[in-house]
Design an enzyme around this catalytic site. Structure first.
Site, short mmCIF file in Angstrom:
data_model
loop_
_atom_site.label_atom_id
_atom_site.label_comp_id
_atom_site.label_asym_id
_atom_site.label_seq_id
_atom_site.Cartn_x
_atom_site.Cartn_y
_atom_site.Cartn_z
N CYS A 139 0.83 -1.23 0.00
CA CYS A 139 0.00 0.00 0.00
C CYS A 139 0.86 1.27 0.00
O CYS A 139 2.08 1.20 0.17
CB CYS A 139 -0.88 0.03 1.24
SG CYS A 139 -1.63 -1.55 1.69
N1 GLN Z 1 -0.81 -6.33 4.79
C1 GLN Z 1 -1.68 -5.19 4.79
C2 GLN Z 1 -3.03 -5.50 4.18
O1 GLN Z 1 -3.22 -6.49 3.55
C3 GLN Z 1 -1.03 -4.02 4.11
C4 GLN Z 1 -0.92 -4.24 2.64
C5 GLN Z 1 0.13 -3.46 1.94
O2 GLN Z 1 0.89 -2.66 2.50
N2 GLN Z 1 0.21 -3.72 0.70
O3 GLN Z 1 -3.90 -4.71 4.33
#
Ligand code: GLN
Length: 243
Positions: free
Chosen positions: A2
């Site tokens: 993210c």
């Molecule tokens: N692991 C977290 C989620 O699935 C953050 C995902 C990310 O940073 N891509 O929401």
């Protein structure tokens, strides 16, 4: 992985914070520059928390930021002096649902996590056992980030942000080595963030402070935060220190 962004500064619309700059958070939804091997686009939803004269608010959605009508129809009329926002690329095996979208929030706090906790959920069991049952019942979504928020929120009841975040990072690293732990916490006045195996930049002037996964424009005053470093920022104030 993210992308997230925190802003504290002159009053502007929430929409403006999300879309300003040639490489805005909105653009990072579909064209991020620096995902470091953790996904391609951030289309599994988004969220934004704001602190304004009319109080705090939050909006989250499972739609990508580019297709949710609230971005252009509602967020331009909400004015605020602080924002914490995230666009999501769900980690494999984690659900795509509104409650899984950062920011997670409680009281004055808002929180986002860029990354992944290796070995989740087993690797967080030891730390989760220390939470009050009441807190566990409030888990918003079965994701690593939602558990990290409960663990951090519990520590914030007793500790200031820096010791709370630092102890959480150190604990998680012992049971989940190799995790990517870019954390971002805000209270509407200040922001705290970690760079832990992921991209992070900061832009601070006398008037405003921004912490972002990626710079949203080509202002030469953006600073890249070195890995395993901690940032504390507000307008006119910046500390970058090793964790
Ligand atoms: N692991 C977290 C989620 O699935 C953050 C995902 C990310 O940073 N891509 O929401």
């Amino acid at each position: 992985m993210c992308r997230h962004l925190g802003y504290v500064g002159p009053t502007r619309s929430v929409h403006d914070v999300l879309t300003a700059g040639a490489h805005s958070l909105a653009r990072q939804t579909w064209a991020p520059n620096d995902m470091r091997g953790g996904g391609t686009i951030n289309a599994d939803g988004f969220g934004v928390a704001w602190w304004g004269n009319e109080g705090q608010g939050r909006y989250r959605s499972t739609q990508p930021m580019w297709s949710d009508p609230a971005v252009n129809e509602t967020l331009p009329s909400i004015r605020c002096g602080a924002v914490l926002a995230a666009v999501r690329s769900a980690t494999e095996s984690m659900p795509v649902e509104t409650n899984a979208c950062a920011p997670f929030a409680d009281g004055r706090w808002a929180f986002s996590h860029n990354g992944v906790v290796r070995g989740w959920p087993d690797s967080l069991e030891k730390w989760s056992e220390q939470l009050p049952v009441r807190d566990l019942l409030e888990l918003e979504a079965p994701t690593d980030s939602a558990v990290l928020w409960l663990l951090l929120r519990h520590r914030l009841r007793e500790q200031d942000p820096i010791p709370a975040l630092t102890s959480l990072l150190r604990d998680v690293e012992t049971t989940a080595p190799g995790s990517r732990l870019n954390l971002l916490l805000g209270d509407g006045h200040e922001m705290w963030a970690s760079a832990w195996d992921h991209a992070l930049s900061v832009l601070v002037t006398e008037d405003m402070a921004v912490i972002a996964s990626e710079p949203y424009d080509d202002d030469p005053n953006w600073q890249s935060v070195p890995d395993r470093h901690f940032v504390k920022a507000r307008p006119g104030h910046l500390i970058i220190t090793p964790i």
